[in-house]
Each structure stands twice: as structure tokens, then as C-alpha cells.
Design an enzyme around this catalytic site. Structure first.
Site, PDB file in Angstrom:
ATOM      1  N   LEU A  26       0.833  -1.218   0.000  1.00 39.42           N
ATOM      2  CA  LEU A  26       0.000   0.000   0.000  1.00 39.42           C
ATOM      3  C   LEU A  26       0.862   1.261   0.000  1.00 39.42           C
ATOM      4  CD1 LEU A  26      -2.628  -1.030   2.701  1.00 39.42           C
ATOM      5  CD2 LEU A  26      -2.906  -1.075   0.217  1.00 39.42           C
ATOM      6  N   GLU A  92      -6.337   0.645  10.689  1.00 38.21           N
ATOM      7  CA  GLU A  92      -7.524   0.791   9.841  1.00 38.21           C
ATOM      8  C   GLU A  92      -7.090   0.938   8.385  1.00 38.21           C
ATOM      9  OE1 GLU A  92     -10.037   3.987  11.118  1.00 38.21           O
ATOM     10  OE2 GLU A  92     -11.228   3.956   9.275  1.00 38.21           O
ATOM     11  N   CYS A  94      -7.123   2.136   4.723  1.00 45.08           N
ATOM     12  CA  CYS A  94      -7.600   3.350   4.038  1.00 45.08           C
ATOM     13  C   CYS A  94      -7.437   3.224   2.532  1.00 45.08           C
ATOM     14  CB  CYS A  94      -6.807   4.555   4.512  1.00 45.08           C
ATOM     15  SG  CYS A  94      -7.127   4.930   6.226  1.00 45.08           S
ATOM     16  N   ASP A 136       5.069  15.591  11.762  1.00 52.69           N
ATOM     17  CA  ASP A 136       5.296  15.168  10.377  1.00 52.69           C
ATOM     18  C   ASP A 136       4.000  15.273   9.579  1.00 52.69           C
ATOM     19  OD1 ASP A 136       6.826  14.314   8.255  1.00 52.69           O
ATOM     20  OD2 ASP A 136       6.809  12.188   8.823  1.00 52.69           O
ATOM     21  N   PRO A 139       0.766  15.861   3.201  1.00 51.29           N
ATOM     22  CA  PRO A 139      -0.346  15.184   2.513  1.00 51.29           C
ATOM     23  C   PRO A 139      -0.255  13.649   2.543  1.00 51.29           C
ATOM     24  CG  PRO A 139       0.438  17.031   1.215  1.00 51.29           C
ATOM     25  CD  PRO A 139       1.404  16.878   2.346  1.00 51.29           C
ATOM     26  N   HIS A 140       0.966  13.089   2.580  1.00 51.86           N
ATOM     27  CA  HIS A 140       1.102  11.630   2.638  1.00 51.86           C
ATOM     28  C   HIS A 140       0.610  11.047   3.953  1.00 51.86           C
ATOM     29  CE1 HIS A 140       4.215  12.196  -0.550  1.00 51.86           C
ATOM     30  NE2 HIS A 140       3.626  11.103  -0.973  1.00 51.86           N
TER      31      HIS A 140
END
Ligand SMILES: Nc1ncnc2c1ncn2[C@@H]1O[C@H](COP(=O)(O)OP(=O)(O)O)[C@@H](O)[C@H]1O
Ligand SMILES: [Mg+2]
Length: 443
Positions: A26, A92, A94, A136, A139-140
Site C-alpha cells: 500500500l 484501519e 484506508c 510530520d 499530505p502523505h
């Protein structure tokens, strides 16, 4: 307790109660971290595999997740297993990151960028309330959940590898040559080796994320090569946020201030007009109109309001409206097209007498206020943008009795603090009293 990783016949790997498919990667993190698609307790999960060399990182990540994951906007943690080489963290599952969303690799027409940003901020506020600094934010590290029963998705803060719990000085550590974070998103004071990082470092990075998402991939501090350098010298450019994002611009500008004490606290970020619904914005503008409309009105207030005129009326606001709407306005009274006050007056009157308008004119204004976006391009939409711009010119106003006026959204000195200082009480963070020091953020 150390388990043993066993490869099953179908290629799945099992470690204790966690299963994962090594072929389904992932994502990849730093320092040899891999994230695989897996199963735990009969549900899909993401399995983050961290080298045991980074043992303190993994353990702390899990410790902080256990403490903080009871929030819809913080990634949920299920379980951790370990073998001799790795730690395996089941999280979880995503479907995408905010980076994928901006890059167009994840498309969801129902997803509203402002809602995503608000949710990410709520997740971050939850961490800050627990005195956890993420360090940190980028967007990642903001993930987008799988759709819920009604197809809704949530934004979640993830990747607690660099989180630091304030107060626990011993836990302070850094991964890359003394500086935590990812280049290009790190607050300037962190680069300068300031170890007393406060929640303000996250607000800085979050401001960059806001800009990145709303401008569809542009960083306020420029291209990746010059970015961190520009951050250090405080050189940002928000011009990529267009007229529609003018409200966002006023917020981002505060969030990316070089001086951490000038950045708004996370709680205040959420109070900014960017997150106001249209109904609330309209009610606010109406209230302002009532205040400035009196003949013997507060002269200083009116003056302050008209100071931002150039950007709001752009010469003459009538000219921005459809001919039919202009005509309708003229029927009832004369409005001065060069005044902000009269623009507000027109808005207020139209809102008051909306039900008396002929149907065709109603349609032109759009249903007030929730359908404004749908009835595009309606002249009212245009008015709405003008009015959003207008909220900028209110920023230095102090409107008594209106705790949500933009002048109040930002009160200095309420940022959550490092261990050495006392933590401000919740009431300080959500302050609505008149005693707070207000910072004028008029541009
Ligand atoms: N729960 C998850 N579901 C789906 N993908 C994930 C999940 N967690 C991480 N990833 C993917 O793996 C990447 C690296 O994970 P992350 O936790 O950020 O590791 P690192 O600490 O090394 O940066 C993420 O950017 C994302 O693409
Ligand atoms: Mg990461």
C-alpha cells in the site's frame, strides 16, 4: 512476546494474529518501512511493517495510537505483533492519502476539500488536546478512509512515527540527523534545532497542506528544490489561491508565519470563517450591516469596513451583477456601488424580503443560502464571492457582542506549550472573552 512469520500456501504471511499479502504494497515509508494490505480479526487492515532497528519508533507509535485513536479523524489502531526482524502494526485500512487526492490518483466527486481539511484539523486538535505534537504533518500522512455505510469518507491523521508527547522530555528523540519531519513541510524553528517544539510546528505544516490541497498541488513555499530554504527565510507566495479561496488565503497566511507565536492555535484555525457554513456567514454579514447602517453609526467601524473597499467592490459592485438583478435592486432604492456598506445593505434587504421577490428573480439570486453553489453561475454566487472577500475587510473590526467575528478567531498566546510551561486551560483555547489580545491580520 515474539511470534514467527509463517508463509501460508496462498502466499499470505501470518504473524501471530495478523495476516498480510507481501505482494500488495500500500505504501513505503522511510527507513525500510512497508505497508501491506492484510487481515486482522476478519477485517481488512493495513499492516505497517517497521524494522526492529527502529524499535523505539514503532513502540512509541503504538503507545501514542493506543492513547489517541478514539477519534474519527485519527487512524485506528488494532494490534501489534513482532518477530525477530520486524514490528507489525495493524491499522484501519484506508483507500488513499491526501497526496493521492491532489495528484488525481483518487477521485471522489462527493469529496469536499474544505470538509477534508476540517476533519484533518479536528484529528490534529484531538492530538494537541492530549499534548501530542505530530511533527510530520504532510499530505502523505493524511489518509482517506474507506467509504462508510452512506458512502461518506473521513480524513484521518496517521503516521505517528515522529510524534512527541509534550511533558515527557525523555521521549524526545529524532530520526534524521537531529531533525524530525519531512523536508519541505518542516516548521522553520524545528530546522533551527529548537527542541521545544510546540503544537505550532503542526499548525505550520497544516497551513502548507491547506494551500497544497486548495491550489491543487502548489506549495506556498515554492518548488521542492527551494522549499525548505524559502521556509527558513519566510518567503511564501499565496497567489495560487484564487479569488474563490480568498478566505483560505487569510487563514493560511497566519498559519505559515515564521514566528510560531503568531500562528493561530489549532482550535482557532477551526473557528476561522473558512469553515463557516454559508448560513452562518450570511447571518454574520447581516449583523455587520445592522451595525453599520445606522445614521449615527460608529464612524470608526464604518471607516474600517471601507478600508478594504478596493478589493471588495472592484470599482463598482453593481457591475458584477446581472442586469436583471441590478434592475431589481434599483426598484426599491439607490445603492452606492462604490461602498461596501451599501453592498451589505443590499444583501440584508434581499435576504429580508426574499419571499416577496418574483420567482424568476429568486432563481437568479439562488436559494438563500444553501443552494448558492448549485445555481451557478448566478449573480448571487458572484455576490457571495464578493462577500467572502469582504470578510477580509472585517478582520480588524471588533464587533462587540459577536464572539464569532473574525476579529476573535485569532487570539495570540494560546498555542499549546512545551513541557516547561504550563498548559493553557481549555477555556483559554476557546476563549471568547473580550480581554484577549487581538492580532490585526488585515492584509
Ligand atoms: N492505514 C493505511 N491504509 C492504507 N495505506 C496506508 C496506511 N498507512 C500507511 N499507508 C501508506 O503507506 C505510506 C507509508 O506509511 P506511513 O505510516 O506514513 O510510514 P512512514 O512512517 O515510514 O512515513 C503512506 O504514505 C500511505 O501511502
Ligand atoms: Mg509517512
Amino acid at each position: 512476546m515474539t511470534a514467527q512469520a509463517v508463509e501460508l500456501e496462498d502466499g499470505t504471511v501470518r504473524v501471530g494474529s495478523i495476516f498480510f499479502d507481501p505482494a500488495q504494497i500500500l505504501g513505503k515509508g522511510c527507513e525500510g518501512t512497508f505497508v501491506f494490505k492484510g487481515r486482522f480479526d476478519n477485517r481488512d487492515v493495513a499492516v505497517k511493517r517497521v524494522l526492529n532497528a527502529d524499535i523505539s519508533v514503532a513502540d512509541r507509535e503504538v503507545e501514542l495510537l493506543r492513547e489517541s485513536d478514539e477519534h474519527p479523524n485519527v487512524i485506528r489502531y488494532f494490534c501489534m505483533e513482532q518477530d525477530r526482524q520486524f514490528r507489525y502494526i495493524a491499522l484501519e485500512f484506508c483507500q488513499a492519502t491526501l497526496q493521492d487526492y491532489v495528484d488525481g490518483r483518487y477521485v471522489n466527486p462527493k469529496l469536499d476539500a474544505i470538509t477534508m481539511l476540517r476533519q484533518a484539523t479536528l484529528g490534529l486538535l484531538h492530538l494537541h488536546t492530549l499534548e501530542i505534537v505530530h511533527r510530520d504533518i504532510k499530505p502523505h500522512n493524511v489518509l482517506i478512509s474507506m467509504p462508510g455505510r452512506r458512502g461518506d469518507v473521513r480524513a484521518m491523521i496517521s503516521d505517528f512515527g515522529l510524534c512527541k508527547k509534550l511533558k515527557v522530555g525523555r521521549m524526545s528523540f529524532s530520526r534524521r540527523s537531529g531533525v524530525a519531519g519531512t523536508e519541505g513541510w518542516i516548521a522553520p524553528e524545528m530546522m533551527e534545532g529548537d527542541r521545544s517544539n510546540t503544537c505550532a510546528v503542526d499548525v505550520f505544516s497544516l497551513g502548507c497542506v491547506y494551500h497544497f490541497v486548495l491550489s491543487r498541488g502548489h506549495h506556498p513555499f515554492g518548488d521542492s528544490f527551494h522549499r525548505q530554504g524559502n521556509i527558513q527565510s519566510g518567503r511564501f507566495d499565496l497567489s495560487r489561491l484564487g479569488e474563490r479561496e480568498v478566505t483560505a488565503r487569510s487563514l493560511v497566511e497566519r498559519m505559515v508565519q515564521r514566528d510560531p507565536s503568531r500562528r493561530p492555535p489549532t482550535q482557532a484555525v477551526l473557528r476561522h470563517p473558512l469553515f463557516w457554513g454559508r448560513e452562518r456567514a450570511l447571518a454574520f454579514l447581516q449583523d455587520v450591516s445592522d451595525r453599520v447602517d445606522k445614521e449615527d453609526g460608529d464612524a470608526a467601524l464604518v471607516e474600517s469596513l471601507e478600508r478594504g473597499r478596493a478589493e471588495v467592490v472592484r470599482g463598482n459592485w453593481h457591475e458584477w451583477l446581472d442586469e436583471k438583478v441590478q434592475e431589481d435592486l434599483r426598484k426599491h432604492r439607490t445603492y452606492n456601488g462604490r461602498q461596501v456598506r451599501d453592498l451589505l445593505r443590499a444583501l440584508r434587504n434581499k435576504k429580508h424580503h426574499y419571499n416577496e421577490l418574483p420567482e424568476d428573480i429568486k432563481a437568479m439570486y439562488g436559494r438563500i443560502p444553501d443552494q448558492v453553489r448549485q445555481v451557478s453561475p448566478s449573480p448571487f454566487t458572484r455576490v457571495f464571492y464578493i462577500l467572502r472577500t469582504l470578510s477580509l475587510s472585517f478582520s480588524s473590526l471588533w464587533i462587540t457582542g459577536y464572539p464569532d467575528s473574525p476579529a476573535w478567531w485569532y487570539t495570540a498566546g494560546t498555542q499549546c506549550t512545551p513541557s516547561s510551561q504550563s498548559q493553557p486551560s481549555r477555556s483559554t483555547l476557546i476563549r471568547t472573552s473580550t480581554s484577549s489580545r487581538c492580532v490585526n491580520f488585515e492584509t
